[in-house]
Design a protein around this motif. Structure first.
Motif, PDB file in Angstrom:
ATOM      1  N   THR A  46      86.076 -51.489   4.544  1.00 21.57           N
ATOM      2  CA  THR A  46      84.772 -50.971   4.967  1.00 21.57           C
ATOM      3  C   THR A  46      83.853 -50.761   3.774  1.00 21.57           C
ATOM      4  N   SER A  47      84.415 -50.194   2.705  1.00 26.07           N
ATOM      5  CA  SER A  47      83.569 -49.921   1.543  1.00 26.07           C
ATOM      6  C   SER A  47      83.071 -51.213   0.903  1.00 26.07           C
ATOM      7  N   ALA A  48      83.843 -52.284   0.992  1.00 25.17           N
ATOM      8  CA  ALA A  48      83.383 -53.569   0.451  1.00 25.17           C
ATOM      9  C   ALA A  48      82.205 -54.097   1.261  1.00 25.17           C
ATOM     10  N   ILE A  49      82.263 -53.926   2.575  1.00 24.35           N
ATOM     11  CA  ILE A  49      81.172 -54.386   3.449  1.00 24.35           C
ATOM     12  C   ILE A  49      79.909 -53.562   3.201  1.00 24.35           C
ATOM     13  N   LEU A  50      80.063 -52.246   3.105  1.00 20.69           N
ATOM     14  CA  LEU A  50      78.909 -51.382   2.884  1.00 20.69           C
ATOM     15  C   LEU A  50      78.428 -51.433   1.439  1.00 20.69           C
ATOM     16  N   GLY A  51      79.308 -51.827   0.526  1.00 26.54           N
ATOM     17  CA  GLY A  51      78.940 -51.896  -0.880  1.00 26.54           C
ATOM     18  C   GLY A  51      78.088 -53.105  -1.225  1.00 26.54           C
ATOM     19  N   ALA A  52      78.209 -54.188  -0.457  1.00 28.38           N
ATOM     20  CA  ALA A  52      77.452 -55.415  -0.758  1.00 28.38           C
ATOM     21  C   ALA A  52      75.934 -55.176  -0.738  1.00 28.38           C
ATOM     22  N   PRO A  53      75.378 -54.540   0.307  1.00 28.49           N
ATOM     23  CA  PRO A  53      73.929 -54.276   0.265  1.00 28.49           C
ATOM     24  C   PRO A  53      73.553 -53.329  -0.872  1.00 28.49           C
ATOM     25  N   LEU A  54      74.463 -52.402  -1.198  1.00 27.26           N
ATOM     26  CA  LEU A  54      74.184 -51.490  -2.313  1.00 27.26           C
ATOM     27  C   LEU A  54      74.065 -52.267  -3.627  1.00 27.26           C
ATOM     28  N   LEU A  55      74.886 -53.297  -3.785  1.00 28.84           N
ATOM     29  CA  LEU A  55      74.804 -54.125  -4.992  1.00 28.84           C
ATOM     30  C   LEU A  55      73.422 -54.766  -5.113  1.00 28.84           C
ATOM     31  N   VAL A 117      68.879 -45.331 -13.625  1.00 27.39           N
ATOM     32  CA  VAL A 117      69.423 -44.901 -12.327  1.00 27.39           C
ATOM     33  C   VAL A 117      69.912 -46.129 -11.553  1.00 27.39           C
ATOM     34  N   GLY A 118      69.123 -47.179 -11.549  1.00 30.31           N
ATOM     35  CA  GLY A 118      69.520 -48.414 -10.867  1.00 30.31           C
ATOM     36  C   GLY A 118      70.790 -48.990 -11.454  1.00 30.31           C
ATOM     37  N   PHE A 119      70.896 -48.997 -12.783  1.00 30.72           N
ATOM     38  CA  PHE A 119      72.091 -49.531 -13.436  1.00 30.72           C
ATOM     39  C   PHE A 119      73.321 -48.698 -13.091  1.00 30.72           C
ATOM     40  N   LEU A 120      73.175 -47.372 -13.117  1.00 26.24           N
ATOM     41  CA  LEU A 120      74.312 -46.508 -12.750  1.00 26.24           C
ATOM     42  C   LEU A 120      74.722 -46.742 -11.295  1.00 26.24           C
ATOM     43  N   CYS A 121      73.732 -46.886 -10.411  1.00 23.27           N
ATOM     44  CA  CYS A 121      74.038 -47.173  -9.007  1.00 23.27           C
ATOM     45  C   CYS A 121      74.724 -48.527  -8.865  1.00 23.27           C
ATOM     46  N   LEU A 122      74.317 -49.494  -9.673  1.00 20.53           N
ATOM     47  CA  LEU A 122      74.938 -50.816  -9.640  1.00 20.53           C
ATOM     48  C   LEU A 122      76.415 -50.730 -10.044  1.00 20.53           C
ATOM     49  N   VAL A 123      76.693 -50.011 -11.121  1.00 17.09           N
ATOM     50  CA  VAL A 123      78.085 -49.836 -11.563  1.00 17.09           C
ATOM     51  C   VAL A 123      78.890 -49.125 -10.476  1.00 17.09           C
ATOM     52  N   LEU A 124      78.307 -48.085  -9.879  1.00 19.55           N
ATOM     53  CA  LEU A 124      79.002 -47.331  -8.827  1.00 19.55           C
ATOM     54  C   LEU A 124      79.195 -48.191  -7.574  1.00 19.55           C
ATOM     55  N   ALA A 125      78.232 -49.044  -7.269  1.00 23.12           N
ATOM     56  CA  ALA A 125      78.364 -49.940  -6.107  1.00 23.12           C
ATOM     57  C   ALA A 125      79.474 -50.959  -6.336  1.00 23.12           C
ATOM     58  N   VAL A 126      79.611 -51.426  -7.578  1.00 25.23           N
ATOM     59  CA  VAL A 126      80.718 -52.335  -7.899  1.00 25.23           C
ATOM     60  C   VAL A 126      82.047 -51.624  -7.662  1.00 25.23           C
ATOM     61  N   ILE A 127      82.132 -50.370  -8.103  1.00 24.32           N
ATOM     62  CA  ILE A 127      83.356 -49.582  -7.898  1.00 24.32           C
ATOM     63  C   ILE A 127      83.634 -49.415  -6.408  1.00 24.32           C
ATOM     64  N   ILE A 137      84.673 -42.196  -2.618  1.00 22.24           N
ATOM     65  CA  ILE A 137      84.016 -40.944  -2.243  1.00 22.24           C
ATOM     66  C   ILE A 137      83.079 -40.433  -3.346  1.00 22.24           C
ATOM     67  N   LEU A 138      83.572 -40.289  -4.565  1.00 19.65           N
ATOM     68  CA  LEU A 138      82.715 -39.798  -5.649  1.00 19.65           C
ATOM     69  C   LEU A 138      81.561 -40.749  -5.966  1.00 19.65           C
ATOM     70  N   PRO A 139      81.809 -42.055  -6.090  1.00 16.56           N
ATOM     71  CA  PRO A 139      80.661 -42.951  -6.317  1.00 16.56           C
ATOM     72  C   PRO A 139      79.642 -42.906  -5.177  1.00 16.56           C
ATOM     73  N   ALA A 140      80.106 -42.813  -3.937  1.00 15.84           N
ATOM     74  CA  ALA A 140      79.178 -42.740  -2.798  1.00 15.84           C
ATOM     75  C   ALA A 140      78.351 -41.463  -2.850  1.00 15.84           C
ATOM     76  N   PHE A 141      78.987 -40.345  -3.180  1.00 15.96           N
ATOM     77  CA  PHE A 141      78.268 -39.069  -3.294  1.00 15.96           C
ATOM     78  C   PHE A 141      77.210 -39.155  -4.393  1.00 15.96           C
ATOM     79  N   THR A 142      77.577 -39.785  -5.503  1.00 14.29           N
ATOM     80  CA  THR A 142      76.638 -39.930  -6.613  1.00 14.29           C
ATOM     81  C   THR A 142      75.453 -40.802  -6.218  1.00 14.29           C
ATOM     82  N   ILE A 143      75.724 -41.901  -5.526  1.00 14.02           N
ATOM     83  CA  ILE A 143      74.634 -42.772  -5.062  1.00 14.02           C
ATOM     84  C   ILE A 143      73.734 -42.004  -4.089  1.00 14.02           C
ATOM     85  N   CYS A 144      74.314 -41.151  -3.256  1.00 11.68           N
ATOM     86  CA  CYS A 144      73.505 -40.322  -2.345  1.00 11.68           C
ATOM     87  C   CYS A 144      72.573 -39.404  -3.135  1.00 11.68           C
TER      88      CYS A 144
END
Length: 192
Positions: A46-55, A117-127, A137-144
Motif C-alpha cells: 500500500t505504501s508503495a502505491i501511495l508513495g508514487a504520487p508523493l515522489l 522541504v521538497g527534497f526532504l519530502c522526496l527522500v521520505l517518499a522514497v523511504i 509511519i514516521l516519514p508519513a507523519f513528517t510529510i504531513c
C-alpha cells in the motif's frame, strides 16, 4: 473538499478533480492526502502505491516546478459517496489543524527553503515506497507536517517537519542497518 464531496452532479471524484479544485494549494493538499493513510500500518504494498504520487509531487516541489501529475495518477477516481465519507471522517481533524495554522516564519515556506522541504519530502517518499517493516509511519507523519506548513504558509510546521525528518531518517537508517546486520549474521551462520 467539502464542496467537491457534496457536488451531486458528479458520479466519481478523481485526483485530477482535487488538483483542479485546490489550485495553488494542490501540492500540499495532495501530499497530505497521500501521506495520511500511511500513518497507520497498512497491508504490504500500500505504501508503495501511495508513495508514487508523493515522489512526483515532492520532486516538483524540490525543483520549483508547477505541480502536475501523470494521467495515470490524475485519472484515478473513487465514487463520490466514498469520497464524501472520507471527507466527513477527516473534516474534524482538518478543521482542528487549520485553526492551528497561521502565516509565521514565512522564510521556511518560500524558496529556497521550500526546495529543501521538497527534497526532504522526496527522500521520505522514497523511504515510504521501500518495503521496510513499519518504516512508513514516521516519514508519513513528517510529510504531513510539511504539507500543513505548505498549505497554511506556516513555517513553524515546516520547522517541526525538519526536526521530524532528522528523527525519521535516523530511525529508518537504524532499522535498515539492523536488517542488514541480521541478514549478514544469518548468512554467515548458514555457511559456517
Amino acid at each position: 473538499m467539502r464542496q467537491l464531496a457534496g457536488d451531486r452532479s458528479r458520479e466519481r471524484i478523481s485526483i485530477g478533480d482535487l488538483f483542479e479544485v485546490m489550485g495553488d494549494r494542490a501540492t500540499g493538499a495532495l501530499m497530505l492526502v497521500f501521506a495520511i493513510p500511511n500513518l497507520v500500518p497498512t497491508p504490504p504494498g500500500t505504501s508503495a502505491i501511495l508513495g508514487a504520487p508523493l515522489l512526483f509531487l515532492a520532486a516538483q516541489l524540490t525543483f520549483g516546478l508547477k505541480p502536475w501529475l501523470p494521467k495515470v495518477i490524475a485519472g484515478r477516481s473513487m465514487k463520490r459517496e466514498d469520497f464524501e465519507a472520507i471527507v466527513s471522517r477527516i473534516h474534524r481533524w482538518l478543521t482542528f489543524a487549520e485553526r492551528m495554522l497561521q502565516p509565521r516564519l514565512s522564510f521556511l515556506v518560500e524558496p529556497p527553503a521550500e526546495y529543501l522541504v521538497g527534497f526532504l519530502c522526496l527522500v521520505l517518499a522514497v523511504i515510504l515506497t521501500l518495503p521496510i517493516p513499519l518504516g512508513n509511519i514516521l516519514p508519513a507523519f513528517t510529510i504531513c507536517l510539511f504539507s500543513f506548513g505548505i498549505l497554511g504558509k506556516d513555517g513553524l510546521f515546516s520547522a517541526f517537519g525538519m526536526v521530524m525528518a532528522g528523527i525519521s531518517l535516523t530511525v529508518v537508517g537504524g532499522v535498515i542497518y539492523g536488517l542488514i546486520k541480521a541478514a549478514i549474521f544469518f548468512v554467515t551462520n548458514w555457511f559456517a
